[in-house]
Write a protein that holds these residues in place. Structure first.
Motif: not given
Length: 151
Positions: A41-49
């Motif tokens: 599982w990953v969390k992709e932040h709005y800034d692309g990180t």
């Protein structure tokens, strides 16, 4: 087998479009999306990180600490006692607006409302659903500390 593949091919396209739409919404609203990859599982932040999420946490093995509840409630109580004429939900709404304005409009959502004559007007509301408790607690603590120095 080939017939079933053709029959349900639209599902793959729909799923891909849904993911792309979620990514766009995350950028617009400065939030994040969570999805599963081969690596977990990953969390992709709005800034692309992209942040890898500990799967133990996802399964509830590492729950949030319970002590945070008393700390946050105590901070809310201290803030509310300084303005006892304010209704509770009014207090929460005011605090959310303060948090959002101090954090680049975090949680602000735009929408269109239809009036009784069919006219449309742009409006906004706040949605702090994804705000982590530690960020909220830090914000409340700063308010309490600042008010203590003002006294």
């Amino acid at each position: 087998m080939t017939e079933n593949k053709r029959k349900f091919e639209w599902v793959d396209k729909w799923a891909k479009m849904t993911g792309e739409r979620a990514r766009i919404d995350a950028k617009v609203h400065k939030t994040a999306i969570v999805y599963n990859t081969e690596a977990g599982w990953v969390k992709e932040h709005y800034d692309g990180t992209i942040e890898i999420i500990n799967t133990k946490e996802n399964r509830g093995e590492n729950m949030r600490e319970k002590e945070r509840i008393n700390r946050i409630m105590s901070l809310l109580q201290r803030i509310w006692e300084q303005q006892p004429d304010v209704r509770f939900n009014q207090l929460i709404s005011n605090l959310q607006h303060m948090y959002s304005s101090q954090n680049e409009g975090y949680g602000q959502r735009m929408m269109k409302e239809k009036g009784s004559l069919g006219d449309e007007a742009e409006s906004s509301y706040l949605d702090l659903f994804y705000l982590e408790d530690d960020k909220w607690e830090e914000f409340l603590q700063k308010l309490v500390d600042n008010r203590a120095t003002d006294d």
